[in-house]
Scaffold this active site. Sequence first.
Site, PDB file in Angstrom:
ATOM      1  N   ARG A  30       0.880  -1.184   0.000  1.00  0.00           N
ATOM      2  CA  ARG A  30       0.000   0.000   0.000  1.00  0.00           C
ATOM      3  C   ARG A  30       0.908   1.222   0.000  1.00  0.00           C
ATOM      4  NH1 ARG A  30      -5.277   1.164   3.702  1.00  0.00           N
ATOM      5  NH2 ARG A  30      -6.063  -0.229   2.100  1.00  0.00           N
TER       6      ARG A  30
ATOM      7  N   HIS B  87      -7.443   0.654  -6.267  1.00  0.00           N
ATOM      8  CA  HIS B  87      -7.589  -0.235  -5.098  1.00  0.00           C
ATOM      9  C   HIS B  87      -8.194  -1.550  -5.617  1.00  0.00           C
ATOM     10  CE1 HIS B  87      -7.744  -1.545  -1.097  1.00  0.00           C
ATOM     11  NE2 HIS B  87      -8.596  -0.696  -0.558  1.00  0.00           N
TER      12      HIS B  87
ATOM     13  N   GLN C 262      -9.940  -4.108  -3.273  1.00  0.00           N
ATOM     14  CA  GLN C 262     -11.286  -3.653  -2.913  1.00  0.00           C
ATOM     15  C   GLN C 262     -12.244  -3.927  -4.070  1.00  0.00           C
ATOM     16  OE1 GLN C 262     -12.218  -2.100   0.162  1.00  0.00           O
ATOM     17  NE2 GLN C 262     -14.198  -2.684  -0.673  1.00  0.00           N
TER      18      GLN C 262
ATOM     19  N   ASP D 154     -17.742   6.532  -1.149  1.00  0.00           N
ATOM     20  CA  ASP D 154     -16.480   6.438  -0.412  1.00  0.00           C
ATOM     21  C   ASP D 154     -16.232   7.813   0.213  1.00  0.00           C
ATOM     22  OD1 ASP D 154     -13.972   5.671   0.562  1.00  0.00           O
ATOM     23  OD2 ASP D 154     -12.964   5.805  -1.386  1.00  0.00           O
TER      24      ASP D 154
ATOM     25  N   CYS E 294     -16.558   1.123   0.830  1.00  0.00           N
ATOM     26  CA  CYS E 294     -15.352   0.312   1.083  1.00  0.00           C
ATOM     27  C   CYS E 294     -14.914   0.377   2.532  1.00  0.00           C
ATOM     28  CB  CYS E 294     -14.225   0.761   0.162  1.00  0.00           C
ATOM     29  SG  CYS E 294     -13.794   2.495   0.392  1.00  0.00           S
TER      30      CYS E 294
ATOM     31  N   ARG F  42     -13.271  -9.114   1.306  1.00  0.00           N
ATOM     32  CA  ARG F  42     -11.876  -8.750   1.048  1.00  0.00           C
ATOM     33  C   ARG F  42     -11.005  -9.996   1.182  1.00  0.00           C
ATOM     34  NH1 ARG F  42      -9.931  -3.614   1.415  1.00  0.00           N
ATOM     35  NH2 ARG F  42      -8.083  -4.685   0.642  1.00  0.00           N
TER      36      ARG F  42
HETATM   37  N1   CP Z   1     -11.286  -0.633   2.574  1.00  0.00           N
HETATM   38  C1   CP Z   1     -10.006  -0.610   2.985  1.00  0.00           C
HETATM   39  O1   CP Z   1      -9.053  -0.756   2.218  1.00  0.00           O
HETATM   40  O2   CP Z   1      -9.864  -0.422   4.329  1.00  0.00           O
HETATM   41  P1   CP Z   1      -8.488  -0.162   5.079  1.00  0.00           P
HETATM   42  O3   CP Z   1      -7.966   1.173   4.644  1.00  0.00           O
HETATM   43  O4   CP Z   1      -8.834  -0.189   6.544  1.00  0.00           O
HETATM   44  O5   CP Z   1      -7.526  -1.255   4.710  1.00  0.00           O
HETATM   45  N1  NVA Z   2     -10.345   6.367  -1.174  1.00  0.00           N
HETATM   46  C1  NVA Z   2      -9.923   5.956   0.138  1.00  0.00           C
HETATM   47  C2  NVA Z   2     -10.066   4.473   0.295  1.00  0.00           C
HETATM   48  C3  NVA Z   2      -9.710   3.941   1.661  1.00  0.00           C
HETATM   49  C4  NVA Z   2      -9.839   2.463   1.756  1.00  0.00           C
HETATM   50  C5  NVA Z   2      -8.484   6.408   0.382  1.00  0.00           C
HETATM   51  O1  NVA Z   2      -7.664   6.264  -0.531  1.00  0.00           O
HETATM   52  O2  NVA Z   2      -8.207   6.901   1.460  1.00  0.00           O
END
Ligand code: CP
Ligand code: NVA
Length: 302
Positions: free
Chosen positions: A100, A127, A130, A221, A260, A288
Amino acid sequence: MQHLLSLQDLTQAQLVHLLALAQTIKSDPRAYRQALAGKSIVMLFEKPSLRTRVSFDIGINKLGGHCLYLDQQNGQLGQRESVADFASNLSCWADAIVARTFSHQTIEELAENSKVPVINALSDLYHPCQGLADLLTLTEQLGDLSQATIAYVGDGNNVTHSLMIGAAILGAKLRVICPPGHFPDGQVVLKAQALAAQYGGELILSSDVNALVGSQVIYTDTWISMGDDTPLANIEAKFGSYQVNKALMSLADAQYFMHCLPAHRGVEVTDEILDGPQSLVLHQAENRMHAQNALLVTLLAQ
Ligand code: CP
Ligand code: NVA
């Protein structure tokens, strides 16, 4: 498939296969208890996480594998040593890398320099894990997604991009409704439109919430993603009419709500909808793990 950086790395057949495998693993986890025996997976996080970190860790454990979490104590990737050196060293020991990162370029650089599969666990652009869980959840509820009409409302972001690409590959109809200035990335829109044309789907973009009418599902989101330091006060007025609440769900006549997570209660969605009977958010969270397990089994079996 060597890596998963974006859902556009998948053909329709590969995506359909992954979703079917996820359903199989979900319904018969005992049959996959040794699927990753002897495999070690490194998880590298530049940003916080609950769902992604825990679902990978517990999922890998359920498949008989081992995982190692590297947090932000190591600093941003590329500072102590180059991203390329990071990737080539990790490939000496690990069987896969889950990462990430702030920048999507970092994920691409990891993949270019890794000898083992790299999985994007969220970047500023995509993502895909997701997206896989969302498509699995939608398939469980609606069946054949080539017949489905889905709407995403709010900020056009990484989650939107993966939903757009995934929905297009499965031939679904997707409406993306955002305030002016907050639409998804233009290049990703073009890619998703091309995939939708190829697979018989449809992608419509609008700033008018009336474009929601007739959608079976409303997805939203956060209005401000990780790494974006815009104060909420600066955008609240612009986003106000895009909040998912009872009125918006009724306008669309939608059956289901998706997010999400993490959610900002009372901001992009009201408690009533998030916690209500139409909400699929905990199915998405659970899925997930099943979707990622299907991905790991597929990538590491090759
Ligand atoms: N939806 C998601 O990716 O959650 P986190 O940021 O908690 O991993
Ligand atoms: N769009 C959000 C998703 C978090 C899971 C972010 O990038 O923070």
